[in-house]
Design a protein around this motif. Structure first.
Motif, short mmCIF file in Angstrom:
data_model
loop_
_atom_site.label_atom_id
_atom_site.label_comp_id
_atom_site.label_asym_id
_atom_site.label_seq_id
_atom_site.Cartn_x
_atom_site.Cartn_y
_atom_site.Cartn_z
N ARG A 85 10.22 -3.48 2.70
CA ARG A 85 9.59 -2.20 2.95
C ARG A 85 8.45 -1.89 1.68
N ALA A 86 7.23 -1.58 2.02
CA ALA A 86 6.04 -1.20 1.18
C ALA A 86 6.19 0.17 1.07
N PRO A 87 5.55 0.63 0.04
CA PRO A 87 5.25 2.21 -0.10
C PRO A 87 4.50 2.62 1.01
N LEU A 88 4.52 3.77 1.48
CA LEU A 88 4.06 4.22 2.46
C LEU A 88 2.27 4.56 2.20
N LYS A 89 2.08 4.62 1.04
CA LYS A 89 0.74 4.70 0.57
C LYS A 89 0.34 3.83 -0.60
N LEU A 90 -0.38 2.74 0.01
CA LEU A 90 -0.88 1.85 -1.02
C LEU A 90 -2.21 2.15 -1.56
N GLU A 91 -2.32 2.82 -2.55
CA GLU A 91 -3.67 3.37 -3.05
C GLU A 91 -4.53 1.96 -3.45
N GLY A 92 -5.59 2.22 -3.12
CA GLY A 92 -6.86 1.13 -3.52
C GLY A 92 -7.08 0.18 -2.58
N GLN A 93 -6.47 0.34 -1.44
CA GLN A 93 -6.68 -0.85 -0.21
C GLN A 93 -8.29 -1.00 -0.11
N ILE A 117 -2.75 -1.48 -5.07
CA ILE A 117 -1.99 -2.27 -4.09
C ILE A 117 -1.78 -3.94 -4.54
N VAL A 118 -2.99 -4.08 -5.46
CA VAL A 118 -3.22 -5.46 -6.04
C VAL A 118 -1.79 -5.81 -6.94
N LYS A 119 -1.31 -4.59 -7.54
CA LYS A 119 -0.24 -4.69 -8.72
C LYS A 119 1.01 -4.84 -7.88
N TYR A 120 0.90 -4.03 -6.70
CA TYR A 120 2.21 -3.99 -5.82
C TYR A 120 2.36 -5.55 -5.29
N TYR A 121 1.55 -6.19 -4.89
CA TYR A 121 1.80 -7.52 -4.02
C TYR A 121 2.02 -8.64 -5.26
N ARG A 122 1.23 -8.40 -6.34
CA ARG A 122 1.50 -9.39 -7.25
C ARG A 122 2.97 -9.32 -7.93
N SER A 123 3.46 -7.97 -8.13
CA SER A 123 4.63 -7.55 -8.56
C SER A 123 5.87 -8.19 -7.53
N LYS A 124 5.54 -8.01 -6.39
CA LYS A 124 6.30 -8.41 -5.08
C LYS A 124 6.62 -10.14 -5.25
N ALA A 125 5.25 -10.60 -5.39
CA ALA A 125 5.23 -12.10 -5.56
C ALA A 125 6.20 -12.66 -6.76
N ALA A 126 6.04 -11.91 -7.94
CA ALA A 126 6.84 -12.17 -9.10
C ALA A 126 8.16 -12.01 -8.97
N SER A 127 8.64 -11.13 -8.27
CA SER A 127 10.20 -10.89 -7.99
C SER A 127 10.51 -11.99 -7.00
N GLU A 128 9.74 -12.73 -6.23
CA GLU A 128 10.13 -13.94 -5.65
C GLU A 128 9.93 -15.19 -6.06
N GLY A 129 9.68 -14.92 -7.39
CA GLY A 129 9.85 -16.24 -8.21
C GLY A 129 8.26 -16.86 -8.83
N SER A 130 7.08 -16.10 -8.21
CA SER A 130 6.01 -16.56 -8.71
C SER A 130 5.47 -16.46 -10.17
N GLN A 138 10.15 -7.56 -15.91
CA GLN A 138 10.68 -7.49 -14.86
C GLN A 138 11.18 -6.05 -14.50
N ALA A 139 11.54 -5.22 -15.27
CA ALA A 139 11.48 -3.69 -15.23
C ALA A 139 10.39 -3.07 -14.61
N ASP A 140 9.41 -3.52 -15.03
CA ASP A 140 8.17 -2.84 -14.34
C ASP A 140 7.72 -3.09 -13.12
N ILE A 141 8.33 -4.05 -12.48
CA ILE A 141 8.08 -4.73 -10.86
C ILE A 141 8.68 -3.76 -10.20
N GLU A 142 7.96 -3.19 -9.33
CA GLU A 142 8.67 -2.14 -8.35
C GLU A 142 8.69 -2.41 -6.71
#
Length: 420
Positions: A8-16, A211-224, A239-243
């Motif tokens: 589930r991604a944030p409802l509003k990903l700013e900067g798209q 929006i870029v920080k979100y997807y990169r944080s998501k990738a980091a949480s998946e092991g990237s 890791q605490a910063d990855i939301e």
């Protein structure tokens, strides 16, 4: 908004939309230097008339791009994407600047020495291309498909913009003293400035978009591990910063590069075949096998411009869902049908007038851009971040392999060239 893997991604990903614009400009910068070289081909034919510049320079470019890309694709999981992309754009900037310096230092005198210097700059373009295209496509593959589409539209826009500028500079300087050289220097200056802007955009602006920080944080949480430096540049350092909503889950095990390749071998073949066909015709055939027509010296420039414009337009067609081919079998059939261009170009070059050649070249560009975006946006679906980055690198490797094979096959058109 829900991601394809259920996150589930944030409802509003700013900067798209800002991210889309930056992706487009970074795509522009990835090829503007090389497309400038292709577009000013008439200048290099004037300086080096017996050295086949369009074919030789392309042949120099591709092995460096292919070998570098193969090396980076093999080590993609350990390569810092930020450093990789910045090195690529910096190389583009320095090599384009060196082209200007070589021309000024030799006073456009021609000869073997300056030609070798130009070839060295082109080799640097190849190394830079492998860094940037593989790095950017891998990075954007773990974000939204629209980002990849925008990046590839920027790649095509570089060709369309350089062709348009070339036509304007030819018209403006055609009757002035040394007009061809003046137009070329203007081209290379614009390219150099564009590459400098790409360095700034990627280093300071793009990583900070939410929006870029979100997807990169998501990738980091998946092991990237490839996104670590970009996250640090954006202020996400722990890791605490990855939301992301699945941060409590265990890091998923990623497929090996070979497993990813085996699952997507048809997509790899698709890209290889698209660019084998395209580069076996463009630009060598365009400059050397189309004969003399009413447009005179404008003829090859018009052909290049029509290819580039239609290539750009076609990369937006997949945004219309009903016009996008997503079937793997359908993509392969469409790509195989493109090989009918080979006899079509032979007979058009030998018997038809310039209007038919312009139409044929327009269709070549239209199918090239459309099919490329379809493959690149469909392939990453269903994988996690590290796997998408790996797949992006593999796809670019086969794309560059297709270009290299096409460039080699392009020399076959020289057989019986006098008959055209």
């Amino acid at each position: 908004m829900t991601e394809e893997n259920g996150t589930r991604a944030p409802l509003k990903l700013e900067g798209q939309y800002k991210a889309l614009a930056v992706c487009w400009f970074l795509g522009l910068g990835s090829l503007v230097a090389w497309n400038s070289m292709l577009t000013i081909g008439d200048y290099y034919y004037n300086l080096f008339p017996t050295y086949h510049p369009s074919r030789v320079l392309t042949l120099v470019y591709q092995p460096f791009a292919l070998v570098t890309m193969a090396t980076l694709a093999y080590h993609e999981a350990k390569v810092d994407t930020r450093k990789r992309n910045l090195i690529g754009y910096a190389l583009f900037f320095l090599a384009t600047l060196m082209l200007i310096i070589v021309d000024v230092a030799t006073s456009a005198g021609g000869g073997v020495g300056p030609y070798i210097g130009i070839c060295a700059c082109v080799a640097a373009f190849g190394v830079a291309d492998a860094h940037v295209q593989g790095g950017m496509v891998g990075d954007l593959s773990l974000m939204r498909p629209e980002f990849i589409q925008s990046f590839f539209a920027g790649l095509a826009a570089s060709g369309a913009l350089t062709s348009g500028l070339r036509l304007m500079t030819k018209a403006a300087f055609e009757k002035s003293h040394d007009g061809l050289r003046k137009g070329t220097m203007l081209f290379l200056t614009i390219s150099t400035f564009t590459e400098f802007l790409c360095i700034l955009l990627y280093a300071f602006y793009f990583p900070r978009l939410p929006i870029v920080k979100y997807y990169r944080s998501k990738a980091a949480s998946e092991g990237s591990k490839t996104v670590t430096a970009d996250l640090a540049a954006a202020g996400v350092q722990t890791q605490a910063d990855i939301e992301v909503s699945n941060d409590a889950k265990a890091v998923p095990t990623r497929l090996s590069t070979m497993q990813i390749f085996k699952q997507n071998i048809d997509f790899c073949l698709d890209l290889f075949l698209i660019y084998v066909l395209t580069l076996s015709i463009f630009p060598g055939f365009i400059f050397e096998n189309t004969g003399n027509h009413q447009l005179g010296t404008w003829y090859p420039l018009v052909l290049v411009a029509m290819y580039n414009v239609l290539d750009l337009i076609s990369r937006y067609i997949p945004l219309i869902k009903c016009l996008k081919i997503e079937s793997r079998k359908g993509l392969l059939i469409a790509i195989l049908l493109r090989f009918l261009f080979v006899p079509a170009y032979y007979f058009t070059g030998k018997y038809a007038d310039q209007g038919w050649m312009i139409l044929l070249t327009s269709i070549l560009g239209l199918t090239n851009g459309y099919l490329t975006v379809c493959v690149m946006t469909v392939a990453p679906k269903g994988y996690n971040g590290p796997e998408q980055n790996a797949l992006g690198n593999i796809l670019v490797l086969f794309l560059l392999g297709g270009i290299f094979a096409g460039v080699c096959l392009d020399w076959l058109w020289l057989i019986g060239r006098d008959k055209f």
